[in-house]
Design an enzyme around this catalytic site. Structure first.
Site, PDB file in Angstrom:
ATOM      1  N   LYS A  80       0.953  -1.102   0.332  1.00  0.00           N
ATOM      2  CA  LYS A  80       0.099  -0.041   0.133  1.00  0.00           C
ATOM      3  C   LYS A  80       1.136   1.310  -0.198  1.00  0.00           C
ATOM      4  O   LYS A  80       2.158   0.676   0.259  1.00  0.00           O
ATOM      5  CB  LYS A  80      -0.618  -0.081   1.196  1.00  0.00           C
ATOM      6  N   HIS A 180     -17.015   7.219  -2.644  1.00  0.00           N
ATOM      7  CA  HIS A 180     -17.120   6.271  -3.459  1.00  0.00           C
ATOM      8  C   HIS A 180     -17.946   4.670  -3.158  1.00  0.00           C
ATOM      9  O   HIS A 180     -18.861   4.235  -3.302  1.00  0.00           O
ATOM     10  CB  HIS A 180     -15.242   5.428  -3.875  1.00  0.00           C
ATOM     11  N   GLY A 182     -19.285   3.782  -0.318  1.00  0.00           N
ATOM     12  CA  GLY A 182     -20.369   4.367   0.513  1.00  0.00           C
ATOM     13  C   GLY A 182     -21.728   4.029  -0.587  1.00  0.00           C
ATOM     14  O   GLY A 182     -22.726   3.909  -0.353  1.00  0.00           O
TER      15      GLY A 182
END
Ligand SMILES: NC(=O)C1=CN([C@@H]2O[C@H](COP(=O)(O)OP(=O)(O)OC[C@H]3O[C@@H](n4cnc5c(N)ncnc54)[C@H](O)[C@@H]3O)[C@@H](O)[C@H]2O)C=CC1
Ligand SMILES: O=C(O)CCC(=O)C(=O)O
Length: 344
Positions: A80, A180, A182
């Protein structure tokens, strides 16, 4: 700022700090584990209050990607990246070009994609500097609708297991964070007849779900205590903690946010409270599954693989019950077995 002794350091293979003077880029990339293949995971851009906060986030998020990719059956490792900057920043081109050059310098050990605070447009800019970007426009694109699909199916699996119901009709579901993922999640839930109670810190996003899906809006600090069947955390991490758990009335916690538990012991506490927890990295794997189909993209194949999340969760829930363990412990054990087998 310690790295090797950091509480969230988990034998990460590589942690890279980058600064670019011209663009002002300050970023950290964490490659957690590459047993299963090159590390893949999104790039988060956030107003971190300190470098240490950013480091903690990237260490936790990259570890989660290793487990997520393994359990989703993908031949990808976990990594990440985080950019320390205002996610609403307007002048983004130079920043994401510098980010692309950083990713390129890693030679394909890590592929980045969209996450909180970044968009597919940012990813396309970075892609002009490196091939090691995923979730590209015109290919797999925005992962969010697929993350939402997987989360919706994960909520259905949890409702089936905990409440014995096949439908969400009439159930009350509290959604924290309607960005985005949700937003698309609310759409699925609304279409199936669930009643939505939502919160966010961004008024325009709230207005949209209230208008589009008739959602009731509450203040951010009020979401935990709502009298609902399901609490769906879909904003940032660590929202299940000492302060919020005593407030929960939901019977199920199932949402797309990464790193929902502040600490492992909060998973044990949820179990003691009789609340079924859908492990975050299992239920929110839809986006990365879609990204894994980037080459020769096929939406139907991607959707079919995302749908597997339903059965994976049912298996975890049953095993956790049978062994009287937390769902998180069961999922970790399954993922670790896959990661270890890949090493052999
Ligand atoms: N986008 C994707 O496909 C994936 C996202 N995730 C995770 O899902 C979560 C949401 O991701 P996105 O929707 O992409 O991000 P986003 O940035 O579009 O949405 C997050 C939303 O949460 C809101 N928010 C932030 N702090 C809040 C607070 N204290 N209270 C209420 N709302 C708050 C923001 O205003 C924003 O609307 C993140 O944890 C992300 O890491 C996980 C897997 C894939
Ligand atoms: O779907 C994405 O945003 C890329 C994968 C990822 O970073 C995640 O699943 O958290």
């Amino acid at each position: 700022m310690a790295v090797f002794n950091h509480v969230s350091f988990d034998e990460h293979e590589q942690v890279v700090f980058c600064h670019d003077k011209e663009s002002g880029l300050k970023a950290i990339v964490a490659i957690h584990n590459t047993n299963l293949g090159p590390a893949v995971g999104g790039c988060r851009m956030w107003n971190y209050q300190s470098d240490d906060e950013a480091l903690t986030d990237v260490l936790r998020l990259s570890r989660g990607m290793t487990y997520k990719n393994a359990l989703a059956g993908l031949t990808m490792g976990g990594g990440k990246s985080v950019i320390i900057a205002d996610p609403k920043r307007q002048d983004r081109e130079a920043l994401f070009r510098a980010f692309g050059r950083l990713i390129n310098s890693l030679g394909g050990r890590y592929y980045s994609a969209e996450d909180v605070g970044t968009t597919t447009a940012d990813i396309m800019i970075a892609h002009e500097e490196t091939p090691y970007m995923a979730g590209l426009e015109g290919k797999s694109g925005d992962p969010s609708p697929f993350t939402a699909l997987g989360t919706y199916l994960g909520i259905k699996a949890a409702v089936k297991h905990r409440l014995g119901l096949d439908s969400l009709k009439g159930l009350k579901i509290a959604v924290q964070g309607v960005g985005h993922v949700g937003y698309y999640l609310c759409k699925h839930l609304h279409n199936e007849g669930a009643e939505l109670i939502v919160t966010d810190i961004h008024q325009a996003s709230l207005d949209k779900v209230a208008t589009d899906f008739g959602a009731i809006v509450v203040a951010p600090q009020e979401i935990y205590a709502q009298d609902v069947d399901v609490y769906a955390p879909c904003a940032l991490g660590a929202t299940l903690n000492d302060a919020t758990l005593p407030q929960l009335k939901a019977k199920i916690v199932a949402g797309c946010a990464n790193n929902q538990l502040a600490e492992v012991r909060h998973g044990e506490q949820l179990k003691e409270m009789g609340i079924l927890y859908a492990p975050d990295y299992v239920i929110n794997a839809g986006g990365i599954i879609n990204v894994s189909f980037e080459k020769d993209y096929d939406a139907a194949k991607s959707t079919a693989k995302v749908e597997e999340i339903y059965n994976t969760l049912l298996k975890i829930f049953s095993q956790a019950d049978a062994q009287n363990r937390t769902t998180g412990a069961v999922a970790d054990e399954m993922a670790k077995a896959i990661i270890e087998a890949a090493k052999q």
